[in-house]
Design an enzyme around this catalytic site. Structure first.
Site, PDB file in Angstrom:
ATOM      1  CG  ASN A   1      -0.259  -0.006   2.525  1.00 51.64           C
ATOM      2  OD1 ASN A   1       0.983  -0.023   2.559  1.00 51.64           O
ATOM      3  ND2 ASN A   1      -1.006   0.012   3.609  1.00 51.64           N
TER       4      ASN A   1
ATOM      5  CG  ASP B   1       8.177 -15.258  15.838  1.00 51.39           C
ATOM      6  OD1 ASP B   1       8.466 -15.696  16.966  1.00 51.39           O
ATOM      7  OD2 ASP B   1       9.015 -14.875  15.012  1.00 51.39           O
TER       8      ASP B   1
ATOM      9  CG  ASP C   1      11.001 -14.459  20.649  1.00 52.86           C
ATOM     10  OD1 ASP C   1      11.752 -14.287  19.686  1.00 52.86           O
ATOM     11  OD2 ASP C   1      11.018 -13.747  21.680  1.00 52.86           O
TER      12      ASP C   1
ATOM     13  CD  GLU D   1      15.259 -16.979  19.297  1.00 49.76           C
ATOM     14  OE1 GLU D   1      16.105 -16.222  18.809  1.00 49.76           O
ATOM     15  OE2 GLU D   1      14.403 -16.580  20.116  1.00 49.76           O
TER      16      GLU D   1
ATOM     17  CG  HIS E   1      14.510 -11.636  12.712  1.00 49.04           C
ATOM     18  ND1 HIS E   1      14.378 -13.000  12.911  1.00 49.04           N
ATOM     19  CD2 HIS E   1      14.169 -11.065  13.883  1.00 49.04           C
ATOM     20  CE1 HIS E   1      13.974 -13.223  14.144  1.00 49.04           C
ATOM     21  NE2 HIS E   1      13.832 -12.063  14.763  1.00 49.04           N
ATOM     22  CG  ASP E   2      17.183 -11.978  15.991  1.00 52.42           C
ATOM     23  OD1 ASP E   2      16.664 -10.859  15.873  1.00 52.42           O
ATOM     24  OD2 ASP E   2      16.638 -12.926  16.587  1.00 52.42           O
TER      25      ASP E   2
HETATM   26  C1  NOJ Z   1      14.478 -13.272  19.582  1.00 52.07           C
HETATM   27  C2  NOJ Z   1      13.961 -12.555  18.388  1.00 52.07           C
HETATM   28  O1  NOJ Z   1      14.315 -13.263  17.242  1.00 52.07           O
HETATM   29  C3  NOJ Z   1      14.528 -11.155  18.432  1.00 52.07           C
HETATM   30  O2  NOJ Z   1      14.323 -10.457  17.232  1.00 52.07           O
HETATM   31  C4  NOJ Z   1      13.918 -10.464  19.622  1.00 52.07           C
HETATM   32  O3  NOJ Z   1      14.502  -9.184  19.763  1.00 52.07           O
HETATM   33  C5  NOJ Z   1      14.138 -11.249  20.912  1.00 52.07           C
HETATM   34  N1  NOJ Z   1      13.919 -12.658  20.751  1.00 52.07           N
HETATM   35  C6  NOJ Z   1      13.180 -10.788  21.970  1.00 52.07           C
HETATM   36  O4  NOJ Z   1      11.870 -11.141  21.639  1.00 52.07           O
END
Ligand code: NOJ
Length: 568
Positions: free
Chosen positions: A35, A110, A211, A267, A340-341
């Site tokens: 958008n 997630d 997470d 995770e 993404h981390d």
């Molecule tokens: C892991 C996530 O992948 C990360 O992006 C996040 O900042 C931390 N957990 C806290 O939720």
């Protein structure tokens, strides 16, 4: 004897859809903006399902899309049953699930339940009404000597406790002060979480990526940490794989997970193979897979993630091999090199200069042909690289911004801080997907929420679409090969070339098929091992790859198929 061994390979692993799936992580903010507001959204994901299906993807993990004030890009949830305004509506989510399922693509959400946002109704009530129904939903403590209850530190800088004036107590937050930790020892909280999970499962989602799920259990005494392990923060060893984590997960499994045909991936930082098996051994009824980070932390120096040192690729081989062997027949691996981390995999483990194309392909080949479920991260299939913005103003990630401020305050030179940020910032992986080479990279018609990586004009999907030698075309072939090969999916794993050498050579075997993966993890030529003479060429990352070679070129990968050999 030998025959029995080889006959056993399948009985080790009951086949299932999630073992055979190829998963793809979407970071919705940066995937596709439908958008023009500069922020990716759910309708944008739906638009790209045909692309994902064509690539061979059949499972999506979508980073959080719930209502959130975005202190940590959606990992701070203020309402688990609503969609973030910037991403669209519940109608868009329903449509995404429907459209994905129509194409045979499943969706994993997630699940962020170690903490909520401080704007969540539970936390608002908890801070204003300690005796009320939510008073005990978070971890509150009285101060000590004019300071917080203990010396734990936050993952994103500063203390892990903040004082709440209203309640007159401190609350624990392992992450930002806007992410208070939930109290999992409260059975009412657990029941509320399970109800929320059922809410989504009833809407058709196919599982959860959980997470920091191994951090949900804190020792009730909340002890000071006088002896943190090198490179870790005080507190980390107490709340990681804490006292009740397995009983909580087993309860969650009995109450929720076991009632659905879904997949779960936990995770888990700081979880080695033995601890991992306690989570993923099928007979323990906990989770299906974990994301461990042993290979992802190989460049962390004694000072932790920002103290980057070169990755020893020999170490990488050893870590890969250890996990393959430890879980074989006992649990199932996840396979990934970025998310993404972490910075982009080709910039980190490969060579994002001269050999970007070859090393991006090689890394995918050696990783995803091991036993486990591959999790691609958006953009890796076109070989996207780190962003390395010139100034801090271009960065958005809370961890990066906090680190910058902290280091500036400590008097570290600007150039040195930026050097570390270029190497280690999470924003390296969060720049928008590069769909084409025109303004906005096909991601948005507006102004992107975070700048594009400058190289989008040359590195983009459109440029690679019909190019047989592109990273994208290689990924298509790789995903197909894995799907069509029983050896790639369920075969035994045996390392051939283990000694200190830039080569990584392994064999996957079933009773009817053998797959040999030969890879040169270096920018120099290297003599080929004998294995390269066996079998027919199944995949190669050079246009003129051949099975009959005497030397491997820089970052060359050759995959061969053939009849099995006798186990050694
Ligand atoms: C892991 C996530 O992948 C990360 O992006 C996040 O900042 C931390 N957990 C806290 O939720």
């Amino acid at each position: 004897m030998a025959a029995t061994l080889r006959l056993n390979y399948m009985s080790y692993h009951t086949p299932s859809w999630w073992k055979e799936a190829t998963a793809y992580q979407i970071y919705p903010r940066s995937f596709n903006d439908s958008n023009g507001d500069g922020i990716g959204d759910l309708a944008g994901i739906t638009e790209k399902l045909d692309y994902l299906g064509e690539l061979g993807i059949d499972l999506l993990w979508i980073s959080p899309v719930y209502q959130s004030p975005n202190a940590d890009n959606g990992y701070d949830i203020s309402d688990y049953r609503e969609i973030m305004d910037e991403f669209g509506t519940m109608g868009d989510m329903t449509e995404l699930i429907r459209a994905a399922h129509g194409r045979g693509i499943r969706i994993v959400m997630d699940l962020v339940v170690n903490h909520t946002s401080d704007k969540h109704a539970w936390f608002r009530s908890s801070r204003s009404n300690p005796e009320g129904p939510y008073g005990d939903y978070y971890i509150w403590g009285a101060g000590r000597n004019g300071g917080p209850p203990n010396n734990w530190l936050s993952a994103f800088g500063g203390e892990a406790w903040s004082f709440d004036e209203r309640r007159g107590q401190y609350y624990l937050h392992i992450y930002t002060p806007n992410q208070p930790d939930l109290n999992w020892d409260n059975p009412r909280l657990r029941a509320d979480i399970y109800a929320m999970m059922r809410f989504w499962l009833e809407r058709g989602v196919d599982g959860f990526r959980m997470d920091v799920i191994n951090q949900i259990s804190k020792p009730p005494a909340l002890p000071d940490d006088t002896d943190p392990a090198p490179g870790t923060r005080p507190g980390f060893r107490f709340y990681t794989n804490g006292p009740n984590v397995h009983s909580h997960i087993r309860e969650m499994n009995a109450e929720v997970l076991s009632h659905y045909d879904i997949v779960t991936i936990g995770e888990m930082h700081a979880t080695g193979t033995e601890e991992a098996l306690r989570y993923v051994s099928p007979e323990r009824n906990e989770l299906d897979m974990i994301f461990h980070f042993e290979h992802m932390l190989l460049d962390a120096g004694p000072g932790g993630k920002w103290d980057v040192r070169p990755i020893d690729l020999d170490e990488l081989k050893r870590v890969f091999t250890r996990w393959q062997q430890a879980l074989h027949g006992r649990g199932w691996n996840s396979l990934f090199l970025n998310n993404h981390d972490y910075p982009r995999m080709v910039s980190r483990f490969g060579d994002d200069g001269e050999y970007r194309v070859q090393s991006a392909k090689l890394l995918a080949g050696v990783t995803y042909l091991m036993q486990g479920t591959p999790f691609l991260f958006q953009g890796e299939e076109i070989g996207m690289t780190n962003a390395s913005f010139e100034t801090i103003e271009s960065y958005r990630d809370v961890e990066t911004l906090n680190y910058y401020a902290e280091q500036r305050a400590a008097g570290v030179a600007e150039a040195e801080i930026m050097r570390r940020i270029h190497l280690a910032s999470r924003d390296n992986a969060r720049t928008p997907f590069q769909w084409n080479g025109v303004q906005g990279a096909g991601f948005t018609t507006g102004t992107p929420w975070i700048p594009l990586n400058d190289n989008y004009r040359s590195i983009n999907l459109a440029a690679q679409w019909d190019e047989p030698d592109s990273v994208l075309s290689f990924y298509r072939r790789l995903i197909r090969l894995r799907k069509e090969s029983a050896a790639a999916l369920y075969g035994d794993f045996e390392v051939i070339e283990e000694a200190a050498s830039p080569l990584f050579v392994y064999r996957r075997q079933t009773e009817g098929e053998m797959l040999t993966v030969v890879a040169n993890l270096s920018s120099t030529k290297h003599a080929a091992p004998q294995e390269t003479g066996r079998g027919t060429l199944a995949l190669s990352n050079y246009a003129d790859g051949s099975p009959n070679i005497t030397a491997l070129r820089p970052w060359e990968l050759v995959v061969l198929t053939g009849a099995p050999v006798q186990p050694r």
